[in-house]
Design an enzyme around this catalytic site. Sequence first.
Site, mmCIF file in Angstrom:
data_model
loop_
_atom_site.group_PDB
_atom_site.id
_atom_site.type_symbol
_atom_site.label_atom_id
_atom_site.label_comp_id
_atom_site.label_asym_id
_atom_site.label_seq_id
_atom_site.Cartn_x
_atom_site.Cartn_y
_atom_site.Cartn_z
ATOM 1 N N CYS A 33 0.808 -1.222 0.000
ATOM 2 C CA CYS A 33 0.000 0.000 0.000
ATOM 3 C C CYS A 33 0.839 1.268 0.000
ATOM 4 O O CYS A 33 0.590 2.191 -0.788
ATOM 5 C CB CYS A 33 -0.990 0.001 1.163
ATOM 6 S SG CYS A 33 -0.241 0.029 2.811
ATOM 7 N N HIS A 38 -2.602 0.783 6.891
ATOM 8 C CA HIS A 38 -2.911 0.845 5.462
ATOM 9 C C HIS A 38 -3.046 2.298 5.024
ATOM 10 O O HIS A 38 -3.523 3.145 5.791
ATOM 11 C CB HIS A 38 -4.219 0.092 5.184
ATOM 12 C CG HIS A 38 -4.456 -0.210 3.748
ATOM 13 N ND1 HIS A 38 -3.648 -1.054 3.014
ATOM 14 C CD2 HIS A 38 -5.400 0.236 2.894
ATOM 15 C CE1 HIS A 38 -4.110 -1.122 1.766
ATOM 16 N NE2 HIS A 38 -5.166 -0.345 1.673
ATOM 17 N N HIS A 72 -5.770 2.202 -3.839
ATOM 18 C CA HIS A 72 -4.797 1.598 -2.933
ATOM 19 C C HIS A 72 -4.388 0.249 -3.464
ATOM 20 O O HIS A 72 -4.982 -0.256 -4.422
ATOM 21 C CB HIS A 72 -5.389 1.471 -1.518
ATOM 22 C CG HIS A 72 -6.595 0.593 -1.445
ATOM 23 N ND1 HIS A 72 -6.666 -0.526 -0.651
ATOM 24 C CD2 HIS A 72 -7.801 0.670 -2.070
ATOM 25 C CE1 HIS A 72 -7.860 -1.096 -0.774
ATOM 26 N NE2 HIS A 72 -8.558 -0.384 -1.632
#
Length: 142
Positions: free
Chosen positions: A46, A99, A111
Amino acid sequence: QVVRPPGPRAPVPQITAPASPWKSEAERWYGTPYRYGGVDGGGFDCSGFSRMLYLRVAGLNLPRTSKQQYQLGRGISQDDMRPGDLVFFRSPNSSEITHVGVYLGSSYFTHSSTSRGVTFNSIKESYYRHNFFGARRVVGGS
């Protein structure tokens, strides 16, 4: 090092986010697989993906991890988010950032998902709504 996009590896879904350089660049990488520690077209984690997007769209070299990226810019509310803002999430039952994605507008962000690779999701989806940690503006004003 400039990473060249491979082109979408899956059909790119039509989302309601407005046209922007962030959306256009994310579409070029759609479907690129997730790879832990990945920072190139062979796969991204990510923070590697958000870092690459920022380098290509804004010319900024972000730090490597989502926790480091959270230290950048200034915090903003969900109501004030604009394309290019970083969005951060925690794991369920955790208070730590795990994240990061890049906001595209109209509730959508891009993402690198562990299960689907580079993709689009809405922060209104249950998982993301419940695990939203915060948003930061790095470019586009103070």
